[in-house]
Write a protein that holds these residues in place. Structure first.
Motif, short mmCIF file in Angstrom:
data_model
loop_
_atom_site.label_atom_id
_atom_site.label_comp_id
_atom_site.label_asym_id
_atom_site.label_seq_id
_atom_site.Cartn_x
_atom_site.Cartn_y
_atom_site.Cartn_z
N MET A 145 0.85 -1.18 0.00
CA MET A 145 0.00 0.00 0.00
C MET A 145 0.89 1.24 0.00
O MET A 145 1.73 1.42 0.89
CB MET A 145 -0.92 0.03 1.22
N LYS A 146 0.69 2.08 -1.00
CA LYS A 146 1.45 3.32 -1.12
C LYS A 146 0.50 4.51 -1.00
O LYS A 146 -0.47 4.62 -1.74
CB LYS A 146 2.17 3.37 -2.47
N LEU B 188 4.91 4.11 2.42
CA LEU B 188 4.78 2.79 1.80
C LEU B 188 4.73 1.74 2.90
O LEU B 188 5.58 1.70 3.78
CB LEU B 188 5.97 2.53 0.88
N PHE B 189 3.72 0.87 2.83
CA PHE B 189 3.53 -0.17 3.84
C PHE B 189 3.38 -1.51 3.13
O PHE B 189 2.57 -1.67 2.22
CB PHE B 189 2.29 0.13 4.68
N LYS B 190 4.19 -2.52 3.57
CA LYS B 190 4.18 -3.82 2.93
C LYS B 190 4.12 -4.94 3.98
O LYS B 190 5.15 -5.34 4.51
CB LYS B 190 5.43 -4.00 2.05
N PRO B 191 2.94 -5.43 4.31
CA PRO B 191 2.83 -6.58 5.23
C PRO B 191 2.80 -7.90 4.45
O PRO B 191 2.32 -7.96 3.31
CB PRO B 191 1.49 -6.33 5.92
N ARG B 192 3.30 -8.98 5.10
CA ARG B 192 3.32 -10.30 4.49
C ARG B 192 3.21 -11.36 5.58
O ARG B 192 3.69 -11.16 6.70
CB ARG B 192 4.62 -10.52 3.71
N ASP C 7 7.08 -4.04 6.36
CA ASP C 7 7.99 -2.94 6.02
C ASP C 7 7.16 -1.66 6.00
O ASP C 7 6.07 -1.63 5.39
CB ASP C 7 8.61 -3.12 4.64
N ILE C 8 7.68 -0.62 6.59
CA ILE C 8 7.03 0.69 6.49
C ILE C 8 8.11 1.72 6.15
O ILE C 8 9.19 1.72 6.76
CB ILE C 8 6.26 1.06 7.77
N GLY D 209 14.63 9.97 3.83
CA GLY D 209 13.84 8.75 3.88
C GLY D 209 14.19 7.93 5.09
O GLY D 209 15.33 7.92 5.56
N THR D 210 13.20 7.24 5.63
CA THR D 210 13.42 6.36 6.76
C THR D 210 12.53 5.13 6.60
O THR D 210 11.46 5.19 5.98
CB THR D 210 13.12 7.07 8.09
N SER D 211 12.96 4.02 7.15
CA SER D 211 12.19 2.78 7.03
C SER D 211 12.40 1.91 8.25
O SER D 211 13.42 2.03 8.97
CB SER D 211 12.60 2.01 5.77
N LEU D 212 11.43 1.03 8.49
CA LEU D 212 11.51 0.08 9.60
C LEU D 212 10.96 -1.25 9.11
O LEU D 212 9.86 -1.33 8.57
CB LEU D 212 10.71 0.57 10.80
#
Length: 927
Positions: A388-389, A399-403, A445-446, A460-463
């Motif tokens: 989901m962007k 940007l969020f990517k769950p799995r 991922d976010i 930019g930052t990510s976790l």
């Protein structure tokens, strides 16, 4: 040694020298931060009919002077969302032109002052076509080169009416299927886009098989940058070979798909469906299959029952599959992009296998191990992926990517293993195993990214978070015979093994980019991550008095925890002009590895690694169609948890395995070079590449073959002739080098595409056998040729052959050097004749030379079917097919390691007949 706390370890990660270096880097960026001249000109290219974005459009910006328009424009191409962006544009008057196949040329005057220019959506009108008598001269252009993107015109390639996208792309220069994977320009395709939007979330084969060729207007091939690189403009080197499918405007809204049902001899059956529901940005695909003919999935253009396309699923064993999948994508209010898929898959596999291993042991030159096995395995797998962007505005996005993946399985297996040499038998084992397993993997991922007002300045930052857990129960009875020595000895093992494991990891990163002048940028990046794994393996022997598994075997039991904490600081510089892009980066990495064994004996180990990881990339464009790219990277690799556990694995009592808690990380250097050329005038395609890696401090196997009994503990003896393998670090470097080429061109005489391909590869892998280093050198030579038809929709054929010659050399035992040869030849024909009759056939011939005695060296697999189209619009089809008409199909492969050369043959699906009915759905808005 007492374990240090996480806070204590974290606080000591950055030494004083590094803190000074970071301060110097920040001061350097400030000093180099010159005010950039010019402003940004940006916009979005869309279809005037349905407002869908047009990725890969050619956008030209011409400077207008007193003498007229400048002859040389600044050029770019739209991204997957149809967006384009020109930076550092000086004030003045300009003319903007946009080209896109199937649409009229777009032109607009643009005035640039001191403020950024956002042109918003730019609507292109479709070309109108008037039917009249024309004289066709020459050949339809196959495509064109648009910057870094190669675009092919689908109308220039002829396919059967019910062909899939997979059938279409295989006809295009530089695209092929190698070992079941789609390759473009010598690299595996990692992503499929449809009109710039993700389709099937990384499942390339499923994406291509579930789209009909008739809806496709163009095929675009390019190297997709990471989301972070696309946003910041600073290339991080993370690229994926990508195919973007541009659909015809009148095929973007409708329902289309296919369903089949078949019944055959030997109780073979198949039910399958694949249906797409497209409504411009909203796309839903439902697929399902139930069969016992080794089909892993079902897709449009499939001819079930005959094993057509040379891909009937897994080759090993007899497989029954039940699978249901849903793929979806949508866009909401031009701000939110959503895509994902869910799949549930149930498989039953019945497999029999024969293997033979010829060992490279100097003290025992005639040593051979053979194994006969069979197993029944049942697996239930569920998988969900989503992306989901959220585009908050033009300068901010999330940007969020769950799995998640959930697996459950059970298996029963049997195998009989024998070891012998020139003097006779050495040992034998007979094993019966029953097991159950469960595993769960959760990941998310976010990312947040921000673009500042100053052009080129981004943050930019990510976790990333990941959790996994697993549990397995294993019951095993083994009867072992040891012939070597003065007296034959027998033993029986009756054990229960309980395996449990959990793991959690996280990674946080921060990056900042800053422009340096008009053509350069710098990036500062910081990343910290931690991986914690906890594993418990308990083995119990049967207590004969009670009949329960209550006797804990401490030698085969272990409770272990591993933590791997890393910190990385990276500084990069990028220089980018119209023809040249050069980038260099230097990364400092500190890694802390801590191993804590709780049982059977307490043991702690801590190690700290300091690494400097440089990287560089050069991309030079000689002309519009010719370019070369050179890429150099370095990385480290930590040992896996299973390699660290100091516990013996008795899965095969003759071949014991155990871990090594003293392992260190390995260090790898990788370099690649690729040259490509697509001549739009002659439609000739040529590309070549070289890839190589050198791994130092490699983690490899050390194998001890007992020449006399070796006591491992009070209760366990490594009997004469048995072997124990454990991982170790070696200073001997591991080399892996491969070079490849492809040259394709149209042949007008037979209206077909002819292509030649070849490769040379060399692998140097070190290992240890009885404390002696053995270097296994494997060299492979490959040459192939293929012809793909482009005659008409009624005749579609493809003929190809590929030969492989392999040299295997060993330093420890030269008399065991081995050369072997393999040739694979295939021919496929789809022929529509008379009124609605279709004949399909596929012939595959395998020739092998140099394998071990007793293995079938040659076979021919021949599949074919005859079909009749039904109904007014030929939407129905009934077919009679045969799989493996000659009943010769088999499955042989050779594996080469530092210890042995192994030949393996497994059971495989053979001849059967099937009657199938297929119905095709085609309904588009306005048609």
């Amino acid at each position: 040694m007492a374990a240090t706390s996480f806070a204590e370890r974290f606080s000591g990660l950055v030494p004083i020298q590094l803190k000074g270096l970071l301060l110097s880097i920040l001061l350097l960026i400030i000093a180099l931060n010159a005010a950039a001249q010019g402003v940004v000109v940006q916009g979005t290219v869309q279809s005037g009919q349905d407002s869908l974005s047009l990725p890969g459009a050619s956008v030209l910006l011409y400077k207008v002077t007193e003498s007229g328009t400048a002859p040389t424009p600044t050029a770019t191409a739209t991204d997957i969302d149809g967006n384009f962006r020109f930076e550092q544009v000086a004030a003045g008057a300009y003319t903007l032109k946009i080209n896109y196949i199937g649409f009229k040329l777009f032109s607009r005057a643009v005035k640039v002052a001191q403020q950024p220019v956002n042109l918003g959506p730019l609507k292109l009108l479709e070309e109108s076509t008037t039917m009249r008598e024309v004289e066709v001269i020459g050949r339809v252009a196959l495509g064109e080169q648009m910057g870094d993107t190669t675009q092919f015109n689908a109308a220039a390639f002829k396919t059967n009416p019910n062909a899939s996208a997979e059938d279409l792309v295989q006809k295009m220069p530089g695209i092929s299927i190698e070992d079941g994977k789609i390759q473009a320009q010598g690299e595996d395709v990692m992503e499929i886009l449809v009109d710039g939007k993700r389709f099937f979330e990384g499942d390339v084969e499923a994406a291509l098989r579930n789209l009909p060729a008739e809806i496709i207007q163009n095929i675009q091939i390019f190297d997709k940058k990471s989301d972070q690189a696309e946003f910041s403009g600073f290339d991080d080197g993370n690229r994926a070979k990508t195919i973007n499918i541009v659909t015809k405007p009148d095929r973007r809204k409708g329902s289309f798909g296919q369903a089949s049902a078949g019944i055959g001899t030997d109780n073979r059956h198949m039910l399958g469906t694949s249906v797409n529901f497209f409504d411009n940005d909203r796309r839903i695909t439902v697929t399902g299959v139930r069969n016992n003919i080794n089909m892993a999935d079902y897709s449009i253009g499939e001819t079930p029952g005959g094993g057509m396309r040379g891909r009937s699923g897994d080759a090993n064993g007899l497989i029954t599959t039940s699978r249901l999948g849903v793929n979806f994508s949508d866009e909401w209010a031009d701000k939110v992009e959503l895509s994902g898929n869910y799949t549930i898959n149930h498989r039953e596999v019945d497999q029999a296998q024969l293997l033979r291993q010829n060992f490279m042991i100097a003290s025992d030159s005639g040593r051979v191990y053979t194994e006969n096995s069979n197993s029944q395995n049942e697996q239930l797998n569920q998988r969900f992926r989503m992306r989901m962007k959220y585009q908050m505005d033009e300068n901010n996005e999330i940007l969020f990517k769950p799995r998640f993946t959930l697996n459950k399985g059970n298996a029963t297996s049997y195998f009989l293993g024998n070891t012998f040499n020139n003097q006779g038998p050495i040992n034998q084992t007979e094993n019966n195993v029953n097991s159950e397993s469960n595993s769960l993997n959760l990941e998310s991922d976010i990312h947040y990214r921000h673009r500042f007002k100053k052009q080129g300045r981004t943050f930019g930052t990510s976790l990333n978070n990941q959790y996994n857990s697993s549990r397995g129960d294993n019951y095993r009875i083994a009867d072992n015979i040891f012939y070597a020595g003065e007296q034959q000895r027998t033993e029986q093992l009756n054990q229960f093994r309980d395996n449990r494991g959990t793991g959690y990891s996280w990674e946080a990163s921060f990056s900042f980019t800053e422009p340096v002048g008009d053509s350069a940028r710098m990036q500062l990046e910081y990343q910290v991550s931690n991986r914690s794994d906890d594993s418990e393996r308990l083995t119990y022997n049967l207590a004969e008095i009670t009949g329960d598994y209550t006797l804990l075997d401490t030698l085969f039991s272990n409770s272990f925890r591993s933590d791997y904490l890393t910190q990385e600081v990276e500084l990069g510089y990028q220089y980018n002009t119209k023809k040249l892009r050069f980038q260099v980066e230097t990364e400092y990495q500190r890694a802390d590895l801590q191993n804590d064994q709780r049982f059977p004996e307490p043991y702690n180990m801590e190690r700290t690694f300091h690494s400097v990881l440089p990287s560089a990339e050069l991309d030079y464009r000689f002309s519009k169609t010719k370019n070369i790219r050179i890429d150099y990277r370095t990385n480290t690799s930590a040992p896996a948890l299973s390699q660290l556990q100091n516990v013996i694995d008795q899965s095969n009592p003759l071949h014991l395995r155990m871990g090594n808690p003293n392992l260190r990380q390995s260090y790898q250097n990788r370099i690649s070079m690729r040259y490509s050329n697509f001549d739009e005038q002659t439609n000739k395609v040529f590309y070549m590449g070289v890839r190589g890696s050198v791994t130092n401090n490699i983690i490899t196997n050390s194998t001890t073959v007992a020449e006399a009994p070796i006591r491992l503990s009070e209760d366990v003896v490594l009997e004469q002739g048995s072997q124990l393998t454990r991982p170790v670090n070696l200073q001997e470097a591991n080399w892996d080098l491969r070079t490849y080429f492809n040259y394709g061109f149209p042949v007008n005489i037979i209206s077909s595409k002819l292509s030649f391909n070849g490769a040379v590869g060399h692998t140097r892998r070190p290992g240890m056998v009885n404390e002696n280093i053995n270097i296994s050198n494997a060299t492979n030579f490959r040459l192939g040729v293929s012809v793909s038809s482009n005659i008409s929709e009624e005749i579609d054929f493809n003929i190809s052959t590929r030969s492989n010659y392999n040299l295997v050399l060993n330093t420890l035992l030269p008399d065991r050097n081995n050369n072997y040869f393999n040739q694979s030849t295939s021919a496929r024909l789809n022929w529509i004749f008379l009124k609605g009759f279709v004949y399909r056939t596929e012939l595959n011939h395998q020739a092998n030379a140099g394998l071990a005695a007793g293995y079938d060296n040659n076979f021919t697999l021949w599949n074919m079917s005859i079909s009749k189209k039904l109904f007014d619009r030929e939407q129905g089809e009934i077919s009679l097919s045969v799989n493996d008409a000659l009943n010769q199909n088999n499955n042989i492969r050779r594996n080469v390691t530092e210890l042995y050369v192994e030949d393996v043959q497994a059971n495989i699906l053979q001849r059967y007949f099937m009657l199938t009915f297929t119905y095709s759905l085609r309904h588009f808005a306005g048609r």
